[in-house]
Design an enzyme around this catalytic site. Structure first.
Site, PDB file in Angstrom:
ATOM      1  N   TYR A 264       1.869  -7.457  17.370  1.00 41.10           N
ATOM      2  CA  TYR A 264       1.181  -6.813  16.288  1.00 41.10           C
ATOM      3  C   TYR A 264       0.162  -5.735  16.592  1.00 41.10           C
ATOM      4  O   TYR A 264      -0.058  -4.644  16.500  1.00 41.10           O
ATOM      5  CB  TYR A 264       0.871  -7.640  15.001  1.00 41.10           C
ATOM      6  CG  TYR A 264       0.434  -6.875  13.807  1.00 41.10           C
ATOM      7  CD1 TYR A 264       1.313  -5.990  13.047  1.00 41.10           C
ATOM      8  CD2 TYR A 264      -1.004  -6.799  13.415  1.00 41.10           C
ATOM      9  CE1 TYR A 264       0.801  -5.256  11.919  1.00 41.10           C
ATOM     10  CE2 TYR A 264      -1.411  -6.321  12.183  1.00 41.10           C
ATOM     11  CZ  TYR A 264      -0.356  -5.565  11.620  1.00 41.10           C
ATOM     12  OH  TYR A 264      -0.991  -4.771  10.651  1.00 41.10           O
TER      13      TYR A 264
ATOM     14  N   ILE B  83       0.966  -1.204   0.026  1.00 36.69           N
ATOM     15  CA  ILE B  83      -0.120   0.018  -0.035  1.00 36.69           C
ATOM     16  C   ILE B  83       1.000   1.068   0.040  1.00 36.69           C
ATOM     17  O   ILE B  83       0.479   2.247  -0.703  1.00 36.69           O
ATOM     18  CB  ILE B  83      -1.048  -0.021   1.174  1.00 36.69           C
ATOM     19  CG1 ILE B  83      -0.251  -0.184   2.330  1.00 36.69           C
ATOM     20  CG2 ILE B  83      -2.078  -1.040   1.035  1.00 36.69           C
ATOM     21  CD1 ILE B  83      -1.067  -0.155   3.849  1.00 36.69           C
TER      22      ILE B  83
END
Length: 308
Positions: free
Chosen positions: A178, A28
């Site tokens: 994460y 991205i």
């Protein structure tokens, strides 16, 4: 927001604007660099690997031959690299219009500690960006068109800021690390906007997430075990949208006159996994301002960077 689907075609011209994108060599981040360069921005690819950056710039120029691009070395996992980037930028002082905080890693199965003593996912995804923003904030153009865009994740919903074990030395799992890093990134984006408003700054802080996008964030080479690699690829192959579609919330937050500071944007589809940019759901614990202030204070202490 209007019900019409927002796409790159709706992005305002970016001629004369400067955008720094961390992690712009793939996924991205690359798609955001491609779109911003195509709209006329000067795009700085802030990345760890110069070879990958050069290949990314070559690829962008195949689509947009007149693209204005620049590589600058930056490894958000190493605060010395972040400080060097900030020092060089302050010496030159070109005004920044978009600071897109995108670089990230995931699926590190065994705990890794960096030279600075930080858990690798936390510093790569969050603390390095906290440091970078503090060092560059004075060079962001004072305008409501200026944006600091923090890339968070759906994973923040199950995240927890482990103040009793922030570096996860006592108890580590790849997913918990994460989730904590992305929750921290979202809380940072929301708290930064509150502080910008309190200081009377027109700059907007706009956290976003890409939904489930098919990128290489879960492919960590020798770090990730076979099970993690296969599971990650299977999930993203079945549910994921393209990286170009995943970049749309980033581009919306960075450029749209309709994007608001302190709002969170992501895809409009089922579970916010795919689709076009819209207002995204913020988990209640991510809105806890006392936790955000505590995290901010600890982040300043850990990085040695103070601002606002």
């Amino acid at each position: 927001m209007a019900k019409r689907k927002w796409t790159v075609a709706d992005m305002p011209l970016q001629t004369g604007r400067l955008a720094i994108i961390t992690g712009a060599t793939s996924g991205i981040g690359y798609e955001a660099a491609l779109a911003l360069a195509g709209a006329g921005a000067h795009v700085v690819l802030a990345a760890r690997d110069e070879g990958k950056a050069q290949r990314a710039m070559w690829s962008i120029r195949q689509v947009h031959p007149a693209a204005s691009l620049e590589f600058r070395p930056l490894d958000t996992a190493r605060l010395s690299s972040v400080r060097e980037f900030g020092t060089r930028w302050r010496d030159e002082r070109p005004p920044i219009d978009v600071l897109l905080l995108n670089a990230g890693i995931a699926s590190v199965p065994r705990r890794e500690e960096t030279a600075d003593g930080f858990e690798r996912q936390l510093v790569t995804n969050y603390l390095g960006h906290f440091t970078l923003t503090g060092l560059l904030l004075a060079d962001v153009r004072l305008s409501s068109a200026s944006r600091i865009v923090e890339v968070a994740s759906l994973a923040h919903r199950r995240g927890q800021i482990r103040f009793d074990d922030l570096q996860l030395r006592r108890s580590y799992s790849a997913q918990d690390a994460y989730r904590q890093s992305k929750l921290a990134m979202l809380m940072f984006g929301l708290e930064l906007d509150r502080r910008l408003r309190a200081a009377g700054s027109p700059i907007l802080s706009v956290p976003v997430h890409p939904g489930v996008a098919k990128t290489d964030i879960t492919r960590r080479g020798d770090r990730a075990g076979a099970v993690e690699r296969l599971a990650g690829r299977a999930i993203f192959s079945l549910l994921g949208q393209s990286a170009a579609r995943g970049a749309l919330p980033l581009l919306y937050g960075a450029t749209s006159p309709d994007a608001h500071g302190g709002h969170y944007y992501g895809p409009d589809g089922l579970w916010e996994a795919w689709g076009y940019p819209t207002t995204a759901d913020v988990a209640p614990h991510a809105r806890d301002q006392a936790t955000a202030k505590r995290l901010w204070s600890i982040s300043e202490d850990l990085t040695g960077v103070s601002y606002l």
